[in-house]
Scaffold this motif. Structure first.
Motif, PDB file in Angstrom:
ATOM      1  N   GLY A 181      14.492  24.915  76.945  1.00  0.00           N
ATOM      2  CA  GLY A 181      13.387  24.139  76.418  1.00  0.00           C
ATOM      3  C   GLY A 181      13.126  24.303  74.941  1.00  0.00           C
ATOM      4  N   GLU A 182      14.073  24.830  74.199  1.00  0.00           N
ATOM      5  CA  GLU A 182      13.876  24.996  72.768  1.00  0.00           C
ATOM      6  C   GLU A 182      13.913  23.639  72.084  1.00  0.00           C
ATOM      7  N   LEU A 209       4.252  16.835  59.903  1.00  0.00           N
ATOM      8  CA  LEU A 209       4.019  17.643  61.092  1.00  0.00           C
ATOM      9  C   LEU A 209       5.268  18.482  61.356  1.00  0.00           C
ATOM     10  N   TYR A 210       5.075  19.765  61.578  1.00  0.00           N
ATOM     11  CA  TYR A 210       6.134  20.650  62.046  1.00  0.00           C
ATOM     12  C   TYR A 210       5.686  21.159  63.401  1.00  0.00           C
ATOM     13  N   ALA A 211       6.522  21.009  64.411  1.00  0.00           N
ATOM     14  CA  ALA A 211       6.171  21.444  65.757  1.00  0.00           C
ATOM     15  C   ALA A 211       7.411  21.987  66.455  1.00  0.00           C
ATOM     16  N   TRP A 212       7.200  22.969  67.325  1.00  0.00           N
ATOM     17  CA  TRP A 212       8.313  23.544  68.060  1.00  0.00           C
ATOM     18  C   TRP A 212       7.844  24.005  69.431  1.00  0.00           C
ATOM     19  N   GLU A 214       6.061  30.118  62.618  1.00  0.00           N
ATOM     20  CA  GLU A 214       5.091  30.712  63.547  1.00  0.00           C
ATOM     21  C   GLU A 214       3.874  31.302  62.832  1.00  0.00           C
ATOM     22  N   SER A 215       4.045  31.720  61.592  1.00  0.00           N
ATOM     23  CA  SER A 215       2.913  32.281  60.855  1.00  0.00           C
ATOM     24  C   SER A 215       1.948  31.196  60.371  1.00  0.00           C
ATOM     25  N   TYR A 240       3.875  24.486  69.538  1.00  0.00           N
ATOM     26  CA  TYR A 240       3.088  25.044  68.449  1.00  0.00           C
ATOM     27  C   TYR A 240       3.259  24.062  67.295  1.00  0.00           C
ATOM     28  N   ALA A 241       2.246  23.917  66.450  1.00  0.00           N
ATOM     29  CA  ALA A 241       2.358  22.918  65.387  1.00  0.00           C
ATOM     30  C   ALA A 241       1.496  23.269  64.192  1.00  0.00           C
ATOM     31  N   TYR A 242       1.835  22.657  63.074  1.00  0.00           N
ATOM     32  CA  TYR A 242       0.984  22.686  61.888  1.00  0.00           C
ATOM     33  C   TYR A 242       1.333  21.500  61.014  1.00  0.00           C
TER      34      TYR A 242
END
Length: 151
Positions: A76-77, A135-138, A116-117, A127-129
């Motif tokens: 699921g990565e 948008l960056y999400a993983w 992640e930070s 997770y996102a920011y």
């Protein structure tokens, strides 16, 4: 030159050529082996990405632009980068600094290290920011498995 000398020189040449080929081929083979289950695609819009791949999250806005998506086919990565009109998180994302955000397990040139930070939201399992309008999400494999390993 004797037949024996010729045979020795030919054998040495073949061995040297084989060694050179191994020096060149082994790093390429190792890279292929390490990344053989990874796929990535670029899409003009979120709608195009979702139409092409069922694993692209449904919460991604259809009008998202310059979508880059990477995934492992063995789990699921997932990585997602997209430009969002208005620079706001998509509907379905909960702004909150997730405690203990897990780092992405795959890499892509378009995705920054240390994401992640910066995690500031959860969008489904992602997770996102936001960085401006980007948008960056993983998605982490552990979360995917806990959720029942759907897409």
């Amino acid at each position: 030159m004797s037949r024996r000398t010729s045979l020795v020189l030919t054998s040495a040449g073949v061995i040297a050529a084989g060694a050179l080929a191994a020096v060149v081929a082994l790093p390429a083979a190792a890279d292929w082996y390490e990344h053989r289950h990874e796929q990535s695609d670029d899409y003009a819009t979120g709608a195009e990405a979702k139409k092409d791949r069922a694993s692209v999250p449904r919460w991604l806005a259809d009008d998202a632009a310059s979508v880059r998506y990477a995934m492992k086919t063995t789990g699921g990565e997932r990585l997602l980068k997209a430009d969002l009109p208005g620079g706001r998180l998509p509907a379905g994302c909960e702004p909150a600094a997730p405690a203990g955000a897990k780092p992405p397990q795959i890499t892509a040139e378009c995705f920054p290290e240390g994401a992640e930070s910066k995690a500031a939201a959860r969008c489904g399992l992602y997770y996102a920011y936001m960085d401006g309008t980007t948008l960056y999400a993983w998605q982490h494999n552990d979360d995917w498995i806990k959720d029942g390993a759907r897409t």
